[in-house]
Design an enzyme around this catalytic site. Structure first.
Site, short mmCIF file in Angstrom:
data_model
loop_
_atom_site.label_atom_id
_atom_site.label_comp_id
_atom_site.label_asym_id
_atom_site.label_seq_id
_atom_site.Cartn_x
_atom_site.Cartn_y
_atom_site.Cartn_z
CE LYS A 37 -4.66 2.25 -2.93
NZ LYS A 37 -4.97 3.67 -2.88
CB SER A 38 -8.18 0.26 2.44
OG SER A 38 -6.80 0.28 2.08
CB SER A 105 0.49 -0.60 -7.70
OG SER A 105 -1.03 -0.69 -7.62
#
Ligand SMILES: Nc1ncnc2c1ncn2[C@@H]1O[C@H](COP(=O)(O)OP(=O)(O)O)[C@@H](O)[C@H]1O
Ligand SMILES: [Mg+2]
Length: 199
Positions: A37-38, A105
């Site tokens: 993600k990052s 999430s």
């Protein structure tokens, strides 16, 4: 909230979008720790920035150093984490920015909440569907090792669930795709949806 009245503002979202000559929306990156993600959000933000677009990257780890430093990883705290991140994303889209949000999430209900809050049409889900075995092998922050040793409780993928999105807009397995390929695919997707103005 009896004594509260919404204050109407003279400079609106539309004014700000016209000034910036861009649409505003949220690219929501979800996936296990270490799924990419990052890394992907960073690379994509660079590409958007280079095109002259106005962006902001909200990264789970960074926000937990400040705005959300009082929150832990219980279900209640994770949900409050999402509520705050959702509200900040909404403010930033109102400010006319393209928001890249990188958060594990893990819960469908939280992701649905975000969409209801910001408007489904304003959120693009990017699901990093990288297998747990790969994330664990990468173990970029050494957290899986600690979770397996029982030193971290409630770690997503180990002893806390990750509910995979059923209808994400974009899905990547970063085990078999390079960062550059993922960036190109997202840019092409944004282009098709007319979300990538040439400034
Ligand atoms: N296509 C890809 N997209 C994103 N990361 C990738 C990709 N391929 C390999 N990686 C690597 O996977 C790791 C992902 O780590 P990170 O971005 O910190 O994950 P997360 O933010 O989801 O916890 C990095 O070491 C990155 O270089
Ligand atoms: Mg990260």
């Amino acid at each position: 909230m009896n004594n509260l009245t919404w204050q109407n503002l003279k400079v609106t979202k539309q004014h700000r979008l016209m000034q910036k000559k861009q649409p505003s929306y949220v690219l929501w990156f979800t996936g296990l720790s270490g799924s990419g993600k990052s890394t992907l959000a960073n690379a994509l933000e660079q590409a958007l920035f280079e095109r002259g677009l106005h962006t902001y990257l909200l990264d789970g780890d960074n926000l937990r150093h400040g705005l959300n430093q009082d929150l832990g990883f219980s279900e209640t705290d994770r949900t409050e984490n999402m509520r705050r991140v959702g509200e900040v994303s909404k403010l930033f889209t109102d400010a006319g920015l393209i928001v890249l949000a990188a958060f594990i999430s893990p819960f469908q209900s939280d992701r649905s909440f975000i969409k209801d809050l910001i408007g489904e049409e304003n959120v693009i889900d990017v699901y990093l569907d990288t297998p747990l075995s790969v994330c664990e092998q990468r173990d970029t922050k050494g957290l899986y090792k600690q979770a397996r040793a029982g030193k971290i409780k409630g770690f997503t993928g180990i002893d806390s669930p990750y509910e995979a999105p059923k209808s994400a807009d974009i899905v990547f397995n970063t085990d078999i795709m390079s960062v550059n390929d993922c960036v190109s695919i997202i840019l092409a997707y944004l282009g098709r949806r007319l979300l990538l103005p040439s400034v």
